[in-house]
Scaffold this motif. Structure first.
Motif, PDB file in Angstrom:
ATOM      1  N   PRO A  88       0.805  -1.213   0.000  1.00  0.00           N
ATOM      2  CA  PRO A  88       0.000   0.000   0.000  1.00  0.00           C
ATOM      3  C   PRO A  88       0.844   1.272   0.000  1.00  0.00           C
ATOM      4  CG  PRO A  88      -0.530  -1.391   1.904  1.00  0.00           C
ATOM      5  CD  PRO A  88       0.624  -2.011   1.195  1.00  0.00           C
ATOM      6  N   HIS A  89       0.279   2.315  -0.573  1.00  0.00           N
ATOM      7  CA  HIS A  89       0.815   3.680  -0.507  1.00  0.00           C
ATOM      8  C   HIS A  89       2.305   3.757  -0.853  1.00  0.00           C
ATOM      9  CE1 HIS A  89       0.259   7.851   0.327  1.00  0.00           C
ATOM     10  NE2 HIS A  89       1.098   7.872   1.333  1.00  0.00           N
ATOM     11  N   HIS A  90       2.680   3.094  -1.947  1.00  0.00           N
ATOM     12  CA  HIS A  90       4.046   3.162  -2.478  1.00  0.00           C
ATOM     13  C   HIS A  90       5.095   2.640  -1.496  1.00  0.00           C
ATOM     14  CE1 HIS A  90       2.449   5.502  -5.818  1.00  0.00           C
ATOM     15  NE2 HIS A  90       1.778   6.169  -4.918  1.00  0.00           N
ATOM     16  N   GLY A  91       4.669   1.773  -0.575  1.00  0.00           N
ATOM     17  CA  GLY A  91       5.613   1.220   0.386  1.00  0.00           C
ATOM     18  C   GLY A  91       5.972   2.160   1.518  1.00  0.00           C
ATOM     19  N   ARG A  92       5.214   3.262   1.639  1.00  0.00           N
ATOM     20  CA  ARG A  92       5.494   4.219   2.714  1.00  0.00           C
ATOM     21  C   ARG A  92       4.966   3.687   4.047  1.00  0.00           C
ATOM     22  NH1 ARG A  92       3.386   8.264  -1.341  1.00  0.00           N
ATOM     23  NH2 ARG A  92       5.263   8.885  -2.462  1.00  0.00           N
ATOM     24  N   ARG A  93       5.436   4.288   5.114  1.00  0.00           N
ATOM     25  CA  ARG A  93       5.100   3.852   6.474  1.00  0.00           C
ATOM     26  C   ARG A  93       3.606   3.561   6.619  1.00  0.00           C
ATOM     27  NH1 ARG A  93       3.545   5.136  11.368  1.00  0.00           N
ATOM     28  NH2 ARG A  93       4.760   4.477  13.157  1.00  0.00           N
TER      29      ARG A  93
END
Length: 164
Positions: A85-90
């Motif tokens: 999810p979410h470009h692999g961001r936290r």
């Protein structure tokens, strides 16, 4: 956009929050039901389909709230390949997502400066193979036997089921 697509003769189906559609056999699109004020990212559609015998789950751009909702609403189902999810961001819900989905391979669409991405590091520790566009270029899942991940860099086969 919808008007232009209809004018071009394209049939549209909209997915309301909490709804699932199967526009093609085995191709499921789901919209998690979310509270008012949820971000557009969390309202991302989740898509599940097969490439040959390989089940793929795409998470859109979901952040923590959208990911938690997809888990709670059984949208996040076991899959061989997971788009982080979410470009692999936290995202603090990732351990729960990995436990639910149990992917062999995780993909992330992220810039080269993001390296493995924050979620990619967690996915690797979980035991998933990781492919990131910023490191590998364009990524393609190929329905060979065995299935393969191919990228503009060198490709490699998917790990076999149970090859932890």
């Amino acid at each position: 956009l919808a008007t232009h697509l209809r004018e071009a003769g394209i049939e549209l189906q909209f997915v309301a929050p909490g709804e699932r559609l199967e526009p093609l056999p085995g191709f499921v699109v789901a919209a998690p039901a979310l509270p008012d004020g949820a971000s557009d990212n969390d309202r991302s559609l989740w898509t599940c389909f097969r490439v040959g015998t390989t089940r793929v789950l795409l998470t859109g751009d979901a952040e923590a709230l959208g990911t938690a909702a997809a888990i709670a609403q059984d949208i996040a189902a076991p899959s061989d390949v997971l788009l982080l999810p979410h470009h692999g961001r936290r995202n603090p819900t990732l351990p729960h997502l990995l436990q639910r989905v149990r992917p062999r391979v995780c993909l992330a669409s992220a810039a080269s400066a993001d390296g493995d991405t924050e979620l990619g590091v967690v996915a690797r520790a979980f035991g998933a193979d990781l492919w990131v566009t910023g490191q590998h270029g364009s990524i393609e899942l190929v329905a060979d036997d065995p299935p393969r991940v191919r990228a503009t860099s060198d490709g490699r086969p998917l790990p076999r089921p149970g090859s932890d």
